[in-house]
Design an enzyme around this catalytic site. Structure first.
Site, PDB file in Angstrom:
ATOM      1  N   LYS A   1       0.821  -1.218   0.000  1.00  0.00           N
ATOM      2  CA  LYS A   1       0.000   0.000   0.000  1.00  0.00           C
ATOM      3  C   LYS A   1       0.849   1.260   0.000  1.00  0.00           C
ATOM      4  CE  LYS A   1      -4.393  -1.684   1.472  1.00  0.00           C
ATOM      5  NZ  LYS A   1      -5.350  -1.930   2.523  1.00  0.00           N
TER       6      LYS A   1
ATOM      7  N   LYS B   1      -4.760  -9.637  -6.640  1.00  0.00           N
ATOM      8  CA  LYS B   1      -6.053 -10.009  -6.059  1.00  0.00           C
ATOM      9  C   LYS B   1      -7.147  -9.017  -6.457  1.00  0.00           C
ATOM     10  CE  LYS B   1      -5.706  -7.678  -1.681  1.00  0.00           C
ATOM     11  NZ  LYS B   1      -5.642  -7.578  -0.276  1.00  0.00           N
TER      12      LYS B   1
ATOM     13  N   LYS C   1     -10.961  -3.599  -3.886  1.00  0.00           N
ATOM     14  CA  LYS C   1     -11.887  -2.465  -3.957  1.00  0.00           C
ATOM     15  C   LYS C   1     -11.235  -1.271  -4.633  1.00  0.00           C
ATOM     16  CE  LYS C   1     -13.695  -3.627   0.599  1.00  0.00           C
ATOM     17  NZ  LYS C   1     -13.314  -3.414   1.992  1.00  0.00           N
TER      18      LYS C   1
HETATM   19  P1  TYM Z   1     -10.986  -5.635   3.857  1.00  0.00           P
HETATM   20  O1  TYM Z   1     -12.193  -4.767   3.916  1.00  0.00           O
HETATM   21  O2  TYM Z   1      -9.880  -5.244   2.956  1.00  0.00           O
HETATM   22  O3  TYM Z   1     -11.416  -7.120   3.474  1.00  0.00           O
HETATM   23  C1  TYM Z   1     -12.500  -7.741   4.121  1.00  0.00           C
HETATM   24  C2  TYM Z   1     -12.388  -9.248   4.011  1.00  0.00           C
HETATM   25  O4  TYM Z   1     -12.412  -9.657   2.639  1.00  0.00           O
HETATM   26  C3  TYM Z   1     -11.304 -10.506   2.377  1.00  0.00           C
HETATM   27  N1  TYM Z   1     -10.852 -10.261   0.991  1.00  0.00           N
HETATM   28  C4  TYM Z   1     -10.698 -11.230   0.074  1.00  0.00           C
HETATM   29  N2  TYM Z   1     -10.877 -12.566   0.145  1.00  0.00           N
HETATM   30  C5  TYM Z   1     -10.635 -13.276  -0.991  1.00  0.00           C
HETATM   31  N3  TYM Z   1     -10.235 -12.713  -2.154  1.00  0.00           N
HETATM   32  C6  TYM Z   1     -10.030 -11.389  -2.266  1.00  0.00           C
HETATM   33  N4  TYM Z   1      -9.646 -10.838  -3.423  1.00  0.00           N
HETATM   34  C7  TYM Z   1     -10.270 -10.573  -1.117  1.00  0.00           C
HETATM   35  N5  TYM Z   1     -10.184  -9.245  -0.860  1.00  0.00           N
HETATM   36  C8  TYM Z   1     -10.539  -9.073   0.432  1.00  0.00           C
HETATM   37  C9  TYM Z   1     -10.236 -10.088   3.380  1.00  0.00           C
HETATM   38  O5  TYM Z   1      -9.327 -11.130   3.611  1.00  0.00           O
HETATM   39  C10 TYM Z   1     -11.091  -9.789   4.599  1.00  0.00           C
HETATM   40  O6  TYM Z   1     -11.356 -10.971   5.336  1.00  0.00           O
HETATM   41  N6  TYM Z   1      -7.759  -5.840   7.578  1.00  0.00           N
HETATM   42  C11 TYM Z   1      -9.096  -6.357   7.285  1.00  0.00           C
HETATM   43  C12 TYM Z   1     -10.165  -5.689   8.102  1.00  0.00           C
HETATM   44  C13 TYM Z   1     -10.036  -5.921   9.580  1.00  0.00           C
HETATM   45  C14 TYM Z   1     -10.177  -7.158  10.244  1.00  0.00           C
HETATM   46  C15 TYM Z   1     -10.011  -6.861  11.633  1.00  0.00           C
HETATM   47  C16 TYM Z   1     -10.451  -8.456   9.824  1.00  0.00           C
HETATM   48  C17 TYM Z   1      -9.764  -4.979  10.514  1.00  0.00           C
HETATM   49  N7  TYM Z   1      -9.773  -5.538  11.763  1.00  0.00           N
HETATM   50  C18 TYM Z   1     -10.089  -7.868  12.595  1.00  0.00           C
HETATM   51  C19 TYM Z   1     -10.534  -9.468  10.794  1.00  0.00           C
HETATM   52  C20 TYM Z   1     -10.357  -9.157  12.155  1.00  0.00           C
HETATM   53  C21 TYM Z   1      -9.336  -6.208   5.780  1.00  0.00           C
HETATM   54  O7  TYM Z   1      -8.507  -6.512   5.027  1.00  0.00           O
HETATM   55  O8  TYM Z   1     -10.524  -5.741   5.356  1.00  0.00           O
END
Ligand code: TYM
Length: 332
Positions: A111, A194, A197
């Site tokens: 990032k 991957k 968003k």
């Molecule tokens: P975020 O919003 O980026 O992603 C949310 C969830 O979606 C999964 N994900 C994917 N899974 C498969 N293929 C993809 N291309 C893909 N893109 C996203 C992510 O693995 C995630 O499970 N850091 C976290 C948010 C967070 C969190 C936490 C998660 C903050 N605190 C505590 C678990 C526990 C995140 O990446 O969000």
């Protein structure tokens, strides 16, 4: 029965990767576990979103959760910023986290990119806040996509460091729960990155706001190759885009990649893409329709968030008092 915590950033463009990698597993796991599903709006601030957009995204994501099957009678849905314990614990944990551990985080490197010196402290400390999210509830299981594996290993290291430093057995080491199929859904335009968003091309991802025509168009345009589908995924190792589409099909139809390859062996992608489009529309369109209904009733969404926040606050506050006592801070 354990306790689940997971979260998603309310940054808009909720996509198929978020659903297949995380949300569909939350829906399944909520039946067996006490579950906290958070909208990590403080994490979203690291990208400095437009304030009105951030506010509306929070409601939109609650609607996605509900439409996909999170049951608000059973599970707690709440915004991270409604529970101050996340930040308080984040600070305590940051005092136990060596910089060397954070310097290894590949997500920060990706990032921040070449602008490392310009990246904000929030982005760097992001995984420590993530640790606080999970540990404030003393959660035992964290269902996430594969990209979060490294962050969850760090959470376990931080929990262990706390327990060791204070000679307690206070934090359980939370288990990441990562599905076997579609744990990492890739971009429809480039099978080596991957689905995300923030990809500037909308054709790289299927969004939950996409209607059937948009889904059909994106799958038609999705990159593949001219060769027929092989009966064994191992024979397709270098065909990343092809494997990604087959993996999505497998996840949506609850089949292994091997089974999907066998089903379509020898066929070309134009036939397969039609089948995939049908499956995607049959799965996503009912969710999109339900989302629209939920979004028409913002009072209900706010009431669900309020109820979830109350429960989350009560539990996290009890834990914070215990944690303060352990580290030698005066209790509130
Ligand atoms: P975020 O919003 O980026 O992603 C949310 C969830 O979606 C999964 N994900 C994917 N899974 C498969 N293929 C993809 N291309 C893909 N893109 C996203 C992510 O693995 C995630 O499970 N850091 C976290 C948010 C967070 C969190 C936490 C998660 C903050 N605190 C505590 C678990 C526990 C995140 O990446 O969000």
């Amino acid at each position: 029965m354990g306790r689940i915590f997971s979260g998603l950033q309310p940054t808009g463009n909720f996509h198929l990767g978020n659903y297949l990698g995380a949300l569909r597993n939350w829906v399944a796991m909520q039946k067996e576990h006490e579950s906290f599903f958070c909208l990590v709006d403080l994490h979203a601030l690291t990208t400095l979103p437009e304030p009105s957009k951030l506010r509306s995204n929070v409601r939109e994501i609650v609607a996605v959760y509900l439409a996909a099957g999170i049951d608000p009678e059973r599970s707690y849905i709440f915004p991270q910023s409604a529970v101050s314990a996340h930040c308080e614990l984040g600070w305590i944990l940051s005092c136990l986290t060596p910089l060397g551990w954070l310097n290894r985080m590949t997500q920060f490197k990706e990032k921040a990119g070449k602008q490392r010196e310009q990246a904000n402290l929030g982005l760097y400390a992001y995984p420590v806040l993530q640790a606080a999210d999970i540990l404030a509830y003393r959660a035992t299981h964290v269902p996430v996509g594969e990209d979060q594996k490294q962050h969850l290993e760090l959470v376990r290291d931080i929990a262990g460091a706390f327990n060791r430093q204070y000679q307690v057995d206070y934090f359980p080491l939370p288990e990441p729960v990562i599905l076997k199929t579609a744990a990492r859904v890739m971009s429809l335009r480039d099978g080596s990155v991957k689905m995300s968003k923030s990809d500037p091309s909308e054709y790289s991802r299927i969004q939950f706001s996409d209607d059937p025509d948009a889904i059909a168009l994106k799958i038609r345009k999705a990159k593949t190759d001219p060769d027929p589908i092989a009966g064994d995924p191992k024979a397709m190792e270098n065909r990343l885009e092809a494997l990604n589409l087959l993996g999505i099909y497998g996840a949506l139809s609850d089949q292994s990649l091997d089974a999907v390859c066998r089903e379509f062996e020898g066929q070309n992608f134009s036939h397969f893409k039609q089948k995939l489009t049908e499956l995607l529309i049959n799965t996503l369109e009912p969710i999109r329709q339900k989302m629209t209904v939920f979004l028409k009733n913002p009072e209900r969404l706010d009431a669900i968030l309020e109820k979830g926040s109350q429960k989350a606050r009560d539990l996290a506050c009890t834990h914070m008092n215990e944690i303060k006592d352990i580290v030698g801070l005066l209790k509130a």
